[in-house]
Design a protein around this motif. Sequence first.
Motif, PDB file in Angstrom:
ATOM      1  N   ASP A 182       0.816  -1.218   0.000  1.00  0.00           N
ATOM      2  CA  ASP A 182       0.000   0.000   0.000  1.00  0.00           C
ATOM      3  C   ASP A 182       0.852   1.272   0.000  1.00  0.00           C
ATOM      4  OD1 ASP A 182      -2.409  -1.333   0.021  1.00  0.00           O
ATOM      5  OD2 ASP A 182      -2.722  -1.160   2.187  1.00  0.00           O
ATOM      6  N   SER A 183       2.159   1.109   0.182  1.00  0.00           N
ATOM      7  CA  SER A 183       2.976   2.290   0.472  1.00  0.00           C
ATOM      8  C   SER A 183       3.149   3.211  -0.730  1.00  0.00           C
ATOM      9  CB  SER A 183       4.346   1.871   1.011  1.00  0.00           C
ATOM     10  OG  SER A 183       5.096   1.205   0.010  1.00  0.00           O
ATOM     11  N   ARG A 184       2.848   2.695  -1.885  1.00  0.00           N
ATOM     12  CA  ARG A 184       2.838   3.574  -3.058  1.00  0.00           C
ATOM     13  C   ARG A 184       1.445   3.481  -3.667  1.00  0.00           C
ATOM     14  NH1 ARG A 184       7.038   4.088  -8.140  1.00  0.00           N
ATOM     15  NH2 ARG A 184       5.460   4.164  -9.743  1.00  0.00           N
ATOM     16  N   GLU A 185       0.724   4.571  -3.635  1.00  0.00           N
ATOM     17  CA  GLU A 185      -0.659   4.549  -4.101  1.00  0.00           C
ATOM     18  C   GLU A 185      -0.738   4.351  -5.613  1.00  0.00           C
ATOM     19  OE1 GLU A 185      -3.083   7.846  -2.782  1.00  0.00           O
ATOM     20  OE2 GLU A 185      -1.842   8.095  -0.995  1.00  0.00           O
ATOM     21  N   ASP A 186      -1.857   3.809  -6.045  1.00  0.00           N
ATOM     22  CA  ASP A 186      -2.157   3.784  -7.475  1.00  0.00           C
ATOM     23  C   ASP A 186      -2.142   5.235  -7.967  1.00  0.00           C
ATOM     24  OD1 ASP A 186      -2.716   1.015  -7.255  1.00  0.00           O
ATOM     25  OD2 ASP A 186      -4.748   1.477  -6.596  1.00  0.00           O
ATOM     26  N   LEU A 223       3.396   8.508  -1.862  1.00  0.00           N
ATOM     27  CA  LEU A 223       4.310   7.484  -1.337  1.00  0.00           C
ATOM     28  C   LEU A 223       4.365   7.616   0.179  1.00  0.00           C
ATOM     29  CD1 LEU A 223       5.116   7.230  -4.334  1.00  0.00           C
ATOM     30  CD2 LEU A 223       7.467   6.924  -3.570  1.00  0.00           C
ATOM     31  N   HIS A 224       4.358   6.485   0.873  1.00  0.00           N
ATOM     32  CA  HIS A 224       4.217   6.530   2.326  1.00  0.00           C
ATOM     33  C   HIS A 224       5.225   5.608   3.006  1.00  0.00           C
ATOM     34  CE1 HIS A 224       0.331   8.512   1.623  1.00  0.00           C
ATOM     35  NE2 HIS A 224       0.197   7.640   0.641  1.00  0.00           N
ATOM     36  N   SER A 225       5.828   6.116   4.057  1.00  0.00           N
ATOM     37  CA  SER A 225       6.608   5.237   4.923  1.00  0.00           C
ATOM     38  C   SER A 225       5.649   4.318   5.654  1.00  0.00           C
ATOM     39  CB  SER A 225       7.382   6.057   5.961  1.00  0.00           C
ATOM     40  OG  SER A 225       8.337   6.857   5.320  1.00  0.00           O
ATOM     41  N   VAL A 226       6.094   3.095   5.960  1.00  0.00           N
ATOM     42  CA  VAL A 226       5.228   2.212   6.736  1.00  0.00           C
ATOM     43  C   VAL A 226       5.657   2.177   8.203  1.00  0.00           C
ATOM     44  CG1 VAL A 226       4.691   0.834   4.705  1.00  0.00           C
ATOM     45  CG2 VAL A 226       6.496   0.069   6.267  1.00  0.00           C
ATOM     46  N   SER A 278       7.855   0.785  -0.274  1.00  0.00           N
ATOM     47  CA  SER A 278       8.394  -0.235  -1.159  1.00  0.00           C
ATOM     48  C   SER A 278       8.970   0.410  -2.401  1.00  0.00           C
ATOM     49  CB  SER A 278       7.313  -1.233  -1.562  1.00  0.00           C
ATOM     50  OG  SER A 278       7.857  -2.196  -2.448  1.00  0.00           O
ATOM     51  N   ILE A 279       9.889  -0.310  -3.019  1.00  0.00           N
ATOM     52  CA  ILE A 279      10.446   0.164  -4.284  1.00  0.00           C
ATOM     53  C   ILE A 279       9.555  -0.246  -5.449  1.00  0.00           C
ATOM     54  CG2 ILE A 279      11.906  -1.846  -4.803  1.00  0.00           C
ATOM     55  CD1 ILE A 279      13.163   1.753  -4.940  1.00  0.00           C
ATOM     56  N   ARG A 320      -4.781   1.526   2.424  1.00  0.00           N
ATOM     57  CA  ARG A 320      -4.960   2.110   3.758  1.00  0.00           C
ATOM     58  C   ARG A 320      -4.378   3.515   3.882  1.00  0.00           C
ATOM     59  NH1 ARG A 320      -2.335  -2.411   6.812  1.00  0.00           N
ATOM     60  NH2 ARG A 320      -2.517  -3.351   4.764  1.00  0.00           N
ATOM     61  N   TYR A 321      -3.467   3.865   2.986  1.00  0.00           N
ATOM     62  CA  TYR A 321      -2.833   5.182   3.100  1.00  0.00           C
ATOM     63  C   TYR A 321      -3.493   6.237   2.224  1.00  0.00           C
ATOM     64  CZ  TYR A 321       0.883   2.451   5.269  1.00  0.00           C
ATOM     65  OH  TYR A 321       1.588   1.613   6.071  1.00  0.00           O
TER      66      TYR A 321
END
Lengths: 445, 359
Positions: free
Chosen positions: B143-147, B165-168, B181-182, B351-352
């Motif tokens: 989920d850490s990089r949104e569509d 982009l989100h840190s988890v 994620s990369i 979730r982000y």
Amino acid sequence: MTARRKRIHLAAHFPGVDSTTVRADPRSRSQIEFASFEHLARTAERGLFDFFFLTEGLRPRGHRARIHDLDVVGRPESITVLNALAAVTERIGLAATVDATFNEPYELARRLASLDHLSRGRAAWNVVTSSDAFTGQNFRRGGFLDRADRYTRADEFVRTARELWDSWRPDGVSRPFAHRGRHFDIAGEFTVPRSPQGHPVVIQAGDSAEGREFAASTADVVFTRHGTLEAGRAFYADVKGRLARYGREPGELKIMHGVTVVLGDTAAEAQEKATEIRRQQVSPQNAILALEQSWGTDPSSYDPDGPLPDIDLVADSAIAQGRTRRGDTVALAEMGVPPLERSRERGRRGLSKEKGLSIRQTVIEASARQSFIGTPAAVAAELAEFVRADAADGFILVPHPTPGGLDEFVDRVVPLLQERGDFRTEYEGTTLRSHLGLPTPRWQG
Amino acid sequence: MTSSHGRGLLHLAAAVDLHAEYDAGAFVELVGLAERGALDFVTLGDSFARPGLDALAVLARAAPATGRIGLVPTVTTTHTEPFHVQAAVATLDWVSRGRAGWWIDVSRTEGEARLFGRRHAAPAEELWQEAGEVADAAARLWDSREDGAEIRDAETGWFIDRDKLHSVDFEGATFSVKGPSIVPRPPQGHPARIVDATEGPARRTAARFADVAVVRAVGREQTGAVREELRAAAAGFGRDPDGLKVLAGLVVDLGGGEHAAEPGHGGGGPRQTAQGPLYRGGPVDLAELIAAWHQAGAVDGFHLTPVEPRRDLERLVNGTVALLQHRGLFRTFYPGSTLREHLGLARPANRYAVTGGAS
């Protein structure tokens, strides 16, 4: 010379997160979709290239503690993409960049041996190391590995992987292994039989003294970057000269330069295209950023098309995070950002003043990589000259638009190289080792 | 598509575990066969101590050679790096265009631990606790990089919208992951996560994180009871119980022809063996068993492990599956293209992501 003419080795690099890619090109497509990887790999195979090469990413790069958003961000995981590509290609080698710091030998040796089986002998591993805590925050192992330890760990990692691959005899009998060293203490049985190549090909990049020594002792291919024929020849002679002390022949290590190629119907047209590509690669925003990363200065007030500011230079490596050591920042530092102890006249400021360049033009000049620019015939002749003059054994081509950036080279330059007798006209073997002319590794029982 | 007695679709999956096979062709053939039967997915088991190739590698190799079937390798969580695992599974989803699953398993033995030399063997409870954390962290990284994070904006020069982009910042008992994620968010959002919930320590992890739980039990009632327990536990974790599909895990030996080779088995149902519940008999009787368990509401489907993959998978597809299709109990084609679609599972919300209007 009566010996057979030295053949050129060619490889294709799928551009990763650096600013090589020209996104504005209408041919530019996804960096992620499998179709892109398939197109470039099949094009390279159509051109009879030795291998297709992927880099890896372990954390998106940062700039001032925020994610860098000006270049390509994100890519799939290398080995998995290559296993899928093994289904849609027949002969071309499949090279994955995998870090030796944040992996373990047993698991990685098994994944590489699996790729070698599934591709019937086409696997290669580009060994890289990480030193920064920035990347380490994503891993159980965690942060920092001392720079000196990076190579000792990488060296022991590669040796351990080879011990695992050698724990199966060529006749199919396996035996338990035990490795006890400074970095690894492991034992058991390796569960994958000896793979078609015996050992997947090991590629290594790095120009430092430790890197060269590591390459000479361990690697099958060195991936390097040297701007001129003279620099290439010096590197070639130095690295090949180190082989003897490891009991190796010069032919057992191939030196390949990462390069770009720009073609035109005339020299002038090619030069014009090259200039335009560089302008697209180094956007005004990227130019300012490069200035900031190299000089550690707040760049917000500067005009990228204006002259270089007359300020004191403080290289601040903390600004940019996650860049490889060979990235643009380092190139800039090498080219001109003068650490304070160095003469400024020799630096970029000198370069810029001398030629009357703007900030952006300066960055374009300073961050240039080896590029072959010209007509197909001129480029073919120049590539051949590099190899004939012992500046290289071959080239890893980095195309600009993804994934179609190699089409023109394969269609227009490869046939000329073949006519000249400088490049193969068919694959003579089925494994990557056979393409590269590398010996089958001796089984170390 | 026919649904039976309100029990939902019947889901069928098969293992393609070939012993001592190192050539891609044999695996591709089996996966293709299972796809001709329109099975939901195939699985390939793995452990660091098992002779054989890396399972995720094999199914990545099979991905371009197949079109619809789900591909579910076992990837263990005990000695691996969670960041690498989620990236590899996400990449399998990319190269298969949305067909990846992940059979989550742990490494229990000291022998496996010695292959890595980093930690000793641990009790199953600890290992499954950790496996749950890895599953959790993986989903957060997916989920850490949104569509739509990739914008390629010509004006500003931005390739991505960094706000997507989100840190988890995941902190587990044995590891932490910063993120993001990369690998961009996989086509399915979350590749399907599968857990063998037969044994107690795995059951809580299955109820909390799995999309599919496999239960290896000999009786219909017993299997149904575990299914109810898993659904209740899933609800207890705030999940919709219908988001957890429970499949009965059977080893099948269809070598006995049309009639049960051994009295009391075959049509009589599975019996317990060291390899798990074994069904031995003919393809028609197996179809009866599958239909009966499913219609009784004991299971959402079956995960079948052929004793002799080449022989038994062929009989399964051309015999058992064909019969179920003929009776309208199983699909004859894939109406969807992703594994989640086969399973009737929605693509999870991120979730982000800030949903429209919520901010």
